[in-house]
Design an enzyme around this catalytic site. Structure first.
Site, PDB file in Angstrom:
ATOM      1  N   GLY A  12      23.193  -3.977 -97.046  1.00 37.52           N
ATOM      2  CA  GLY A  12      22.710  -2.782 -96.349  1.00 37.52           C
ATOM      3  C   GLY A  12      23.867  -2.061 -95.686  1.00 37.52           C
ATOM      4  O   GLY A  12      24.796  -2.684 -95.183  1.00 37.52           O
ATOM      5  N   ALA A  16      23.725  -0.552 -88.601  1.00 36.63           N
ATOM      6  CA  ALA A  16      23.888  -1.977 -88.320  1.00 36.63           C
ATOM      7  C   ALA A  16      24.855  -2.624 -89.306  1.00 36.63           C
ATOM      8  O   ALA A  16      25.778  -3.340 -88.904  1.00 36.63           O
ATOM      9  CB  ALA A  16      22.534  -2.683 -88.363  1.00 36.63           C
ATOM     10  N   LYS A  39      22.117  -0.248-101.757  1.00 34.56           N
ATOM     11  CA  LYS A  39      21.429   0.283-102.930  1.00 34.56           C
ATOM     12  C   LYS A  39      21.645   1.778-103.071  1.00 34.56           C
ATOM     13  O   LYS A  39      21.217   2.385-104.041  1.00 34.56           O
ATOM     14  CB  LYS A  39      19.944  -0.061-102.892  1.00 34.56           C
ATOM     15  CG  LYS A  39      19.121   0.665-101.868  1.00 34.56           C
ATOM     16  CD  LYS A  39      17.646   0.398-102.155  1.00 34.56           C
ATOM     17  CE  LYS A  39      16.776   0.918-101.047  1.00 34.56           C
ATOM     18  NZ  LYS A  39      15.362   0.734-101.318  1.00 34.56           N
ATOM     19  N   VAL A  48      21.398   8.139 -91.336  1.00 35.20           N
ATOM     20  CA  VAL A  48      21.846   9.527 -91.189  1.00 35.20           C
ATOM     21  C   VAL A  48      20.732  10.423 -90.677  1.00 35.20           C
ATOM     22  O   VAL A  48      20.987  11.490 -90.136  1.00 35.20           O
ATOM     23  CB  VAL A  48      22.373  10.144 -92.510  1.00 35.20           C
ATOM     24  CG1 VAL A  48      23.635   9.489 -92.972  1.00 35.20           C
ATOM     25  CG2 VAL A  48      21.319  10.141 -93.594  1.00 35.20           C
ATOM     26  N   GLY A  53      19.344  10.620 -80.476  1.00 36.41           N
ATOM     27  CA  GLY A  53      20.462  10.078 -79.734  1.00 36.41           C
ATOM     28  C   GLY A  53      20.384   8.583 -79.556  1.00 36.41           C
ATOM     29  O   GLY A  53      19.526   7.924 -80.129  1.00 36.41           O
ATOM     30  N   PHE A 121      14.526  11.378 -72.602  1.00 33.98           N
ATOM     31  CA  PHE A 121      13.805  10.929 -73.792  1.00 33.98           C
ATOM     32  C   PHE A 121      12.507  10.256 -73.385  1.00 33.98           C
ATOM     33  O   PHE A 121      12.343   9.854 -72.236  1.00 33.98           O
ATOM     34  CB  PHE A 121      14.682   9.953 -74.587  1.00 33.98           C
ATOM     35  CG  PHE A 121      14.928  10.391 -76.004  1.00 33.98           C
ATOM     36  CD1 PHE A 121      15.674  11.521 -76.258  1.00 33.98           C
ATOM     37  CD2 PHE A 121      14.404   9.683 -77.069  1.00 33.98           C
ATOM     38  CE1 PHE A 121      15.898  11.938 -77.554  1.00 33.98           C
ATOM     39  CE2 PHE A 121      14.634  10.087 -78.374  1.00 33.98           C
ATOM     40  CZ  PHE A 121      15.377  11.214 -78.623  1.00 33.98           C
ATOM     41  N   GLN A 235       5.555   1.980 -85.696  1.00 31.09           N
ATOM     42  CA  GLN A 235       5.561   3.131 -84.807  1.00 31.09           C
ATOM     43  C   GLN A 235       5.249   4.413 -85.575  1.00 31.09           C
ATOM     44  O   GLN A 235       5.782   4.637 -86.656  1.00 31.09           O
ATOM     45  CB  GLN A 235       6.935   3.280 -84.165  1.00 31.09           C
ATOM     46  CG  GLN A 235       7.010   4.489 -83.261  1.00 31.09           C
ATOM     47  CD  GLN A 235       8.214   4.424 -82.347  1.00 31.09           C
ATOM     48  OE1 GLN A 235       9.339   4.633 -82.777  1.00 31.09           O
ATOM     49  NE2 GLN A 235       7.979   4.110 -81.100  1.00 31.09           N
ATOM     50  N   HIS A 237       5.662   8.311 -85.292  1.00 32.59           N
ATOM     51  CA  HIS A 237       6.369   9.330 -84.526  1.00 32.59           C
ATOM     52  C   HIS A 237       5.445  10.528 -84.353  1.00 32.59           C
ATOM     53  O   HIS A 237       4.890  11.026 -85.323  1.00 32.59           O
ATOM     54  CB  HIS A 237       7.652   9.735 -85.244  1.00 32.59           C
ATOM     55  CG  HIS A 237       8.614  10.477 -84.371  1.00 32.59           C
ATOM     56  ND1 HIS A 237       8.346  11.747 -83.922  1.00 32.59           N
ATOM     57  CD2 HIS A 237       9.796  10.124 -83.836  1.00 32.59           C
ATOM     58  CE1 HIS A 237       9.360  12.137 -83.155  1.00 32.59           C
ATOM     59  NE2 HIS A 237      10.245  11.166 -83.078  1.00 32.59           N
ATOM     60  N   LEU A 247      11.135  14.545 -90.053  1.00 34.67           N
ATOM     61  CA  LEU A 247      11.161  14.255 -88.623  1.00 34.67           C
ATOM     62  C   LEU A 247      11.605  15.466 -87.790  1.00 34.67           C
ATOM     63  O   LEU A 247      12.607  16.098 -88.088  1.00 34.67           O
ATOM     64  CB  LEU A 247      12.124  13.094 -88.380  1.00 34.67           C
ATOM     65  CG  LEU A 247      12.402  12.714 -86.929  1.00 34.67           C
ATOM     66  CD1 LEU A 247      11.168  12.136 -86.291  1.00 34.67           C
ATOM     67  CD2 LEU A 247      13.537  11.726 -86.852  1.00 34.67           C
ATOM     68  N   GLU A 250      12.411  13.742 -81.138  1.00 41.09           N
ATOM     69  CA  GLU A 250      11.807  13.663 -79.814  1.00 41.09           C
ATOM     70  C   GLU A 250      12.627  14.488 -78.821  1.00 41.09           C
ATOM     71  O   GLU A 250      12.128  14.930 -77.795  1.00 41.09           O
ATOM     72  CB  GLU A 250      11.778  12.197 -79.382  1.00 41.09           C
ATOM     73  CG  GLU A 250      11.018  11.953 -78.108  1.00 41.09           C
ATOM     74  CD  GLU A 250      10.720  10.477 -77.913  1.00 41.09           C
ATOM     75  OE1 GLU A 250      10.375   9.813 -78.897  1.00 41.09           O
ATOM     76  OE2 GLU A 250      10.823  10.004 -76.783  1.00 41.09           O
ATOM     77  N   ARG A 281       6.096   7.065 -77.475  1.00 40.10           N
ATOM     78  CA  ARG A 281       5.592   7.640 -78.720  1.00 40.10           C
ATOM     79  C   ARG A 281       4.180   7.212 -79.062  1.00 40.10           C
ATOM     80  O   ARG A 281       3.404   8.006 -79.599  1.00 40.10           O
ATOM     81  CB  ARG A 281       6.538   7.261 -79.855  1.00 40.10           C
ATOM     82  CG  ARG A 281       7.847   7.986 -79.733  1.00 40.10           C
ATOM     83  CD  ARG A 281       8.840   7.520 -80.749  1.00 40.10           C
ATOM     84  NE  ARG A 281      10.086   8.275 -80.615  1.00 40.10           N
ATOM     85  CZ  ARG A 281      11.196   7.989 -81.269  1.00 40.10           C
ATOM     86  NH1 ARG A 281      11.215   6.962 -82.096  1.00 40.10           N
ATOM     87  NH2 ARG A 281      12.275   8.715 -81.110  1.00 40.10           N
ATOM     88  N   HIS A 351       7.123   5.793 -88.728  1.00 43.69           N
ATOM     89  CA  HIS A 351       8.498   6.089 -88.379  1.00 43.69           C
ATOM     90  C   HIS A 351       9.369   4.842 -88.280  1.00 43.69           C
ATOM     91  O   HIS A 351      10.515   4.848 -88.685  1.00 43.69           O
ATOM     92  CB  HIS A 351       8.504   6.836 -87.050  1.00 43.69           C
ATOM     93  CG  HIS A 351       9.869   7.247 -86.571  1.00 43.69           C
ATOM     94  ND1 HIS A 351      10.655   8.094 -87.290  1.00 43.69           N
ATOM     95  CD2 HIS A 351      10.563   6.938 -85.458  1.00 43.69           C
ATOM     96  CE1 HIS A 351      11.794   8.297 -86.622  1.00 43.69           C
ATOM     97  NE2 HIS A 351      11.774   7.593 -85.528  1.00 43.69           N
ATOM     98  N   ARG A 392       8.561   0.903 -79.621  1.00 47.92           N
ATOM     99  CA  ARG A 392       9.956   1.167 -79.313  1.00 47.92           C
ATOM    100  C   ARG A 392      10.081   2.473 -78.548  1.00 47.92           C
ATOM    101  O   ARG A 392       9.381   3.434 -78.835  1.00 47.92           O
ATOM    102  CB  ARG A 392      10.745   1.265 -80.607  1.00 47.92           C
ATOM    103  CG  ARG A 392      12.171   1.700 -80.428  1.00 47.92           C
ATOM    104  CD  ARG A 392      12.937   1.609 -81.719  1.00 47.92           C
ATOM    105  NE  ARG A 392      12.594   2.646 -82.680  1.00 47.92           N
ATOM    106  CZ  ARG A 392      13.097   3.887 -82.657  1.00 47.92           C
ATOM    107  NH1 ARG A 392      13.920   4.248 -81.709  1.00 47.92           N
ATOM    108  NH2 ARG A 392      12.762   4.757 -83.590  1.00 47.92           N
TER     109      ARG A 392
END
Lengths: 578, 329
Positions: A12, A16, A39, A48, A53, A121, A235, A237, A247, A250, A281, A351, A392
């Site tokens: 991946g 992370a 992949k 991306v 933030g 936020f 979650q 959104h 998206l 927020e 959320r 989300h 979250r």
């Protein structure tokens, strides 16, 4: 069949994964051989698309903020299902990560005296979300990718699709991956493997996620017998563009945007009077769906989707251009709407998967509910360290990715790097996988994988959306069982060797169906409403019976569900009100 | 087109109408009234069932059979709880130049797509892939114009497929999509990016710092003003989609030219106050195939979907190289 040996393997290439690679390289002084297997092209991972933030307490005195307050917000936001020791690690590590990103080139928005600016936020008591316009994730990804290029010995395998995880008794781990460019099968072998494959919100049809977010790592780990945790918590959104699901950050509400129903009223005052639009959320998403159910929504002519409005017209001129340029660009390109003149149609979309591979506080993957697996880590959205609990808070995800990216990368590099000579199992496994792919291609099926996927989307979008009910979920379980059975009859039309995306899609579908079944099964068993998981028949939180994590593990008799306790700390569970 | 099972159902039930009339006639005017009326009731029920199932299959499902009917883009995205389906889509013929990796040639394929006002080129391509031709390959990921996967050429112009509206780009009801020809081809609409990534790496696009320890320990942020950031910000929007390189006339005639994407990134790091690469970046770019290879055609800047303006970056790089030379003398 190639077996490639590395000291550290990273599956991946999101925030992370790349952070882990950099810190594995640096902490070992560039001595370990590292491979990143993605992949996609490594710089195109879904990270991306993160916009708003990254959270972290940067200036405690100046902002009257503290790590304790950040921890409290996170735990309260999680509906007390977060492990509080893990939350501590998150809030203590986050500020350093924001500064690290400053050091590798992220153009943070700045305030006076060159300090990093922070914005309000959802669910956060004070503004503590550092941002680079509304392309934060993008800038972080580009800086990380360019930093990885600066580490000369990191091998990047672009467009290699991993199909199965291999775990051996001697602590060797690795996976088999298919090179999309020529359909070659390769086995990767290492003593330390980090899984950082991201979330699985593509099990839903209406989602903010990229096409690639199919939870491959989570599903592969599950199939290899690794327990997964808290999968029922997905979650939604609140603000995804209608009808595409793109998206809208927020931050649009953080910068002062309003939510309005068809009467033009700011309906959030009925649901969260003190926080209004900046409630967590799950609460905002429920509020929107409740409004729509009460007939206060509007209907999109073309798609028939019902929605409410996000209103940015009152923001002072220039603010949108400076702080939310991407939102403007997107609404104009996709819907031909200028946010400074018109309202934006939005509704909640899948989300983030709060659940994932069961890890301990150090990011080590567990092989049983309580015992860590040697030499295997997970970081980012695919891992469930339990910092997010049942819901979250916005901007905590990027902190989580970078904090545990650094931690797992450093730990993986430290581990003994010597590999045994026995490659036997890996060769066998790779050959078996190659044969399986061949037989998949040769199979004469009668089910179109894309129609099957759409059927799954329909089931998930209908019955496991913001509001769930027992009957609907039971129906979904039956339906998913039938979809699982029909997956055996799926055909692959493309028999070619070069860039066979058809074959990749079919393999991804297997992961999606597995995860959809786990989500549904875990959701049915949690007979309470907590955070993002709301069951109409059980509308109250039930701390007596369900203040615990759900663990799903594959066993010989199918899925085994068990529970482990939540690690509480200084914050005792209270009623959650905003 | 072979008639489907369901169409036979439907037409059979229509064909049974004369038989029904005959039976009703029998039951009213002829003697065997009880038997005939029972039979006619049965026939009515059977006809209704056949007609409904047949019609439903014909009108709802038949379009997924290959080539049976044009695909209704968007309609399939609508789920029952979300409301009613889409009406009034427009038919666009989408011509795709597909690169065939086995013959190394292009195959022209034409698909009929039903487009609504929100349909993007990528959305249409993925619908073709899902319901009429599974073998079509296009690289895509975020579908919101930030990952840089889906650079293609739409009607001769470099575009990101995901943010290009299908109806707006349609000329006389048809749209032509081809892969970027400036890159080596992989399959259908997907290009091979290995060479492109090598160009990017060749300018050492990493923020260089002398305080390596602080860089990773990250105790204190580097102080920057808004003005400092604005110097490189416009050039940091690059999503590495490869469209500028495809548009560049110089690269097409001289493959050794590093190209607009890489040079704009060299300038991005050079203009960043935090970067301590110093004059090395200027020195690296000061070659005939580096910054001086650019002939300022400006095609890259008009192709860039994110407004990066690589042409301007290269001119700034050139002027910094000149300034540096004068200072040294």
């Amino acid at each position: 069949m190639d077996v490639l040996d590395y000291d550290v393997l990273i599956l991946g290439s999101g925030i992370a994964g790349l952070t882990a690679a950099i810190h594995a390289y640096r902490s070992s002084g560039g001595k370990v051989r590292i491979a990143i297997v993605s992949k996609l092209h490594a710089m195109r991972s879904h990270s991306v698309a993160a916009e708003g933030g990254v959270s972290g307490v940067l200036y405690p005195q100046l902002d009257k903020d503290s790590e304790e307050l950040h921890a409290y917000d996170t735990v309260k936001g999680s509906d007390y299902l977060a492990d509080q020791d893990a939350v501590d690690v998150l809030v203590k590590g986050a500020p350093k990560e924001i500064k690290f990103f400053d050091h590798i080139g992220v153009p943070w928005n700045r305030r006076e005296q060159g300090r990093i600016m922070q914005r309000p936020f959802g669910g956060m008591t004070v503004p503590r979300t550092a941002f680079a316009a509304d392309k934060t994730g993008f800038f972080m990804m580009r800086a990380l990718y360019d930093e990885v290029l600066g580490c000369k010995d990191i091998d990047i395998f672009h467009e290699h699709f991993a199909t199965s995880l291999i775990l051996q008794k001697d602590g060797t781990s690795g996976f088999v991956a298919m090179d999309l460019a020529n359909r070659e099968i390769k086995a990767f072998r290492s003593k330390s493997t980090i899984i950082a494959t991201g979330g699985a919100s593509r099990v839903f049809g209406f989602t903010t996620n990229s096409y690639s977010n199919t939870g491959d790592g989570t599903a592969m780990a599950y199939r290899a017998g690794i327990p997964v945790k808290d999968m029922e918590f997905v979650q939604f959104h609140p603000t995804a563009l209608v009808p595409s699901g793109i998206l809208i950050t927020e931050a649009a509400r953080g910068e002062g945007g309003y939510l309005r129903n068809s009467d033009g009223r700011r309906f959030m005052e009925d649901y969260a009077k003190s926080k209004m639009e900046l409630a967590p959320r799950d609460i905002v998403s429920r509020a929107i769906i409740t409004e729509i159910n009460n007939g206060k929504g509007l209907v999109d002519d073309e798609s028939g989707m019902k929605y409410v409005y996000l209103d940015l017209r009152h923001l002072e001129p220039g603010k949108i251009d400076e702080r939310l340029p991407m939102i403007k660009e997107m609404t104009i390109k996709m819907l031909n709407i200028d946010p400074s003149k018109e309202q934006i149609p939005i509704r909640p979309a899948a989300h983030f998967t709060m659940g994932g591979i069961h890890t301990d506080i150090h990011g080590r993957v567990m092989k049983s509910p309580t015992q860590p697996h040697d030499g295997l880590w997970a970081a980012g959205e695919c891992a469930c360290v339990s910092v997010h609990g049942a819901n979250r808070l916005g901007s905590n995800s990027l902190s989580q990715c970078s904090v545990w990216g650094r931690m797992t990368g450093t730990a993986a590099a430290k581990k003994s790097m010597k590999l045994g000579h026995d490659r036997g199992r890996f060769t066998i496994e790779a050959e078996r996988e190659a044969a399986a792919l061949e037989s998949l291609l040769d199979r004469k099926g009668d089910v179109n994988p894309y129609e099957l996927k759409e059927e799954m989307h329909e089931v998930m979008d209908t019955h496991l959306y913001v509001y769930r009910n027992m009957k609907g979920m039971a129906y979904a379980r039956e339906k998913l069982r039938s979809i699982y059975n029909r997956y055996g009859r799926v055909y692959v039309s493309d028999k070619g060797n070069t860039y066979n995306t058809n074959l990749r899609d079919v393999l991804e579908l297997r992961n999606l169906i597995d995860l959809a079944s786990i989500i549904t099964e875990c959701a049915i068993r949690r007979k309470e409403s907590r955070g993002a998981h709301v069951v109409l028949e059980h509308p109250k939180r039930d701390d007596k019976r369900y203040l615990k994590h759900t663990i799903a593990q594959r066993s010989l008799r199918g899925m085994k569900v068990s529970y482990i306790p939540v690690k509480l700390g200084q914050f005792e569970p209270q009623e959650r009100k905003y | 087109m072979r008639a489907s099972r369901y169409e036979i159902f439907m037409y059979a039930s229509i064909a049974a109408v004369p038989a029904l009339i005959f039976l009703i006639f029998l039951s009213t005017y002829a003697g065997a009234s009880a038997v005939a009326s029972a039979l006619s009731y049965l026939l009515i029920i059977a006809m209704a069932v056949f007609f409904v199932t047949g019609a439903k299959e014909v009108f709802v499902h038949a379009r997924y059979q290959e080539g049976a009917r044009p695909i209704l883009q968007g309609e399939r995205r609508v789920y029952p709880h979300m409301g009613r389906p889409i009406r009034g889509a427009e038919v666009v013929s989408l011509n795709v130049r597909r690169f065939n990796s086995e013959t190394n040639k292009f195959d022209e394929a034409s698909y009929k797509v039903n487009a609504t006002k929100h349909t993007t080129v990528l959305g249409a391509l993925l619908d073709i892939k899902s319901y009429s031709d599974n073998t079509l390959s296009v690289r895509c990921n975020c579908r919101m114009g930030i990952c840089g996967s889906c650079g293609v050429v739409v009607n001769g112009k470099q575009k990101l497929a995901c943010e290009t509206n299908l109806l707006e780009s349609s000329e006389n009801g048809s749209v032509t999509v081809s892969p970027m020809l400036g890159h080596p081809m992989l399959k259908d609409l997907a290009d091979n990016f290995d060479d492109f990534f090598k160009r990017h790496i060749s300018v050492s696009p990493t923020l260089e710092r002398k305080d390596v320890k602080e860089k990773y320990a990250a105790k204190q942020e580097y102080k920057m003003s808004k003005e400092d950031t604005d110097k490189f910000l416009p050039y940091s929007y690059c999503i590495m989609c490869g469209l500028c390189l495809d548009a560049c006339p110089v690269v097409n005639s001289n493959p050794n030219f590093v190209g607009p994407q890489a040079l704009s990134q060299a300038y991005r790091y050079h203009a960043d106050k935090r970067d301590q690469g110093g004059k090395r970046r200027l020195f690296d770019a000061d070659t005939a195939d580096g910054a001086w290879g650019c002939e300022f055609a400006g095609a890259c800047s008009s192709a860039c979907p994110k407004g990066v303006d690589p042409a301007a970056a290269i001119q700034l790089l050139k002027s910094d190289i000149m300034k540096n030379m004068l200072e040294e003398e």
